[in-house]
Design an enzyme around this catalytic site. Structure first.
Site: not given
Length: 368
Positions: A83, A181, A308, A323, A349
């Site tokens: 993003s 969002y 942001r 993002g 991970s």
């Protein structure tokens, strides 16, 4: 999408200048590396970063580029930035506003008649600042650990298909009344850009941003599954159909049309730092439009028009975007004057949450 909570120190007030090319040295370099090393056990397979301040440029990495190997993560490597692309698309929209080809108060109905139910009450501004109330298409998609994510990894999604999935769900709130969002709004903005310019959104981003700033490693891949050049591998947990557990699956190669105009971009830490320095430095949009970009849609929001920000414990405000590209996470933030920047990208991970460790790294990178 992930949120970043930072604690940064003293901001500079001098005019924006491009970061120096000298390299960090001594204790500062070792401290940055130590803090980057702490990101891996917090929840990353591998991580890379680039820091730019008046002290110079520092690049580093930690962990491994591919599970089962000892191959180092390339500090200059490419990754799916998710993003962060919204800042690129928003910049193009604002450039069109500056050219008087669009107005922020235009409704989506004006440009895409009949596409959005109630579109005569939703403005382009509300699409940009996530106050439109449109349901987030991401929440309708098969995502890890659902095996369907891997089953569909080669599928090509069109912008129209993704928009229709989002619009098939009821709105989350009335337009302009709350922040929620949603990538659906940015997919619609891409269609508006194409309607106005008669070019693809990718062509406009390349022509207006990537080429002028010489972001040589930034790519809008469309449906191409590859990440060209050195890069870390990305993984997702997938439920094993017969055993009831999960296993990490390498999805480095996947069709990024799933993210489309809301997040398909592939980039590097160097390119993202360069982009945000140019954006905040007035090289892409003028001062008035920058102020619009920094204006929240509703009170207490920390998101404007594709940008942001975070207010830190010491009162410093940093701007940028984060993002989530499922297998990869990215954070790219800079002070308002562009003198202090930090970009971090990692392959996950899925053992723990690396956000706090990333926040501590950025804190030290900007404050050190």
């Amino acid at each position: 999408m992930v949120r970043l909570v930072l604690a940064l120190a003293t901001a500079l007030v001098a005019p924006m200048v491009m970061a120096p090319t000298a390299a960090y040295a001594g204790d500062g370099r070792r401290d940055l590396q130590r803090r980057l090393d702490e990101v891996v056990p917090a929840g990353a397979v591998g991580v890379l970063a680039e820091v730019r301040t008046e002290r110079g440029v520092w690049r580093g990495s930690s962990g491994v580029a591919e599970l089962g190997t000892s191959r180092e993560v390339p500090a200059r490597g490419s990754f799916r930035a998710g993003s962060v692309m919204k800042s690129f698309l928003a910049t193009v929209v604002l450039q069109l506003v500056g050219e008087r080809r669009l107005r922020l108060e235009d409704t989506i109905e004006t440009w895409l008649p009949g596409v959005v139910p109630g579109g005569d009450r939703i403005t382009l501004r509300q699409l940009l600042d996530h106050t439109s109330g449109l349901y987030d298409v991401v929440r309708t998609l098969p995502l890890p650990p659902d095996p369907a994510f891997v089953d569909n990894r080669w599928r090509t999604w069109t912008t129209t298909e993704l928009v229709e999935r989002g619009l098939a769900q009821p709105p989350t709130h009335a337009p302009g009344t709350a922040f929620s969002y949603t990538s659906t709004g940015y997919l619609l903005l891409a269609q508006v850009v194409e309607k106005v310019t008669r070019q693809t959104y990718a062509t406009e981003i390349e022509r207006r941003i990537i080429e002028p700033l010489r972001l040589r490693s930034t790519v809008l891949p469309g449906a191409s599954p590859w990440i060209r050049g050195p890069h870390p591998h990305g993984y997702v947990p997938v439920e094993t159909r017969n055993e009831g557990g999960t296993e990490l699956v390498d999805v480095t190669e996947m069709n990024p049309s799933l993210f489309g105009a809301a997040g398909e971009v592939i980039s590097t830490a160097r390119d993202l730092n360069r982009f945000f320095a140019a954006l905040l430095g007035g090289r892409l949009i003028d001062g008035q439009l920058q102020e619009e970009m920094k204006t929240p849609g509703v009170a207490d929001a920390t998101y404007g028009l594709g940008l942001r920000w975070e207010d830190t414990t010491c009162g410093v405000r940093v701007y940028g975007h984060d993002g989530d590209a499922v297998a990869y996470q990215t954070w790219s933030f800079t002070t308002a004057d562009g003198r202090r920047q930090a970009t971090v990208a990692l392959s996950r991970s899925f053992e723990g949450d690396p956000e706090d460790a990333v926040a501590e790294f950025i804190d030290r990178a900007v404050c050190g």
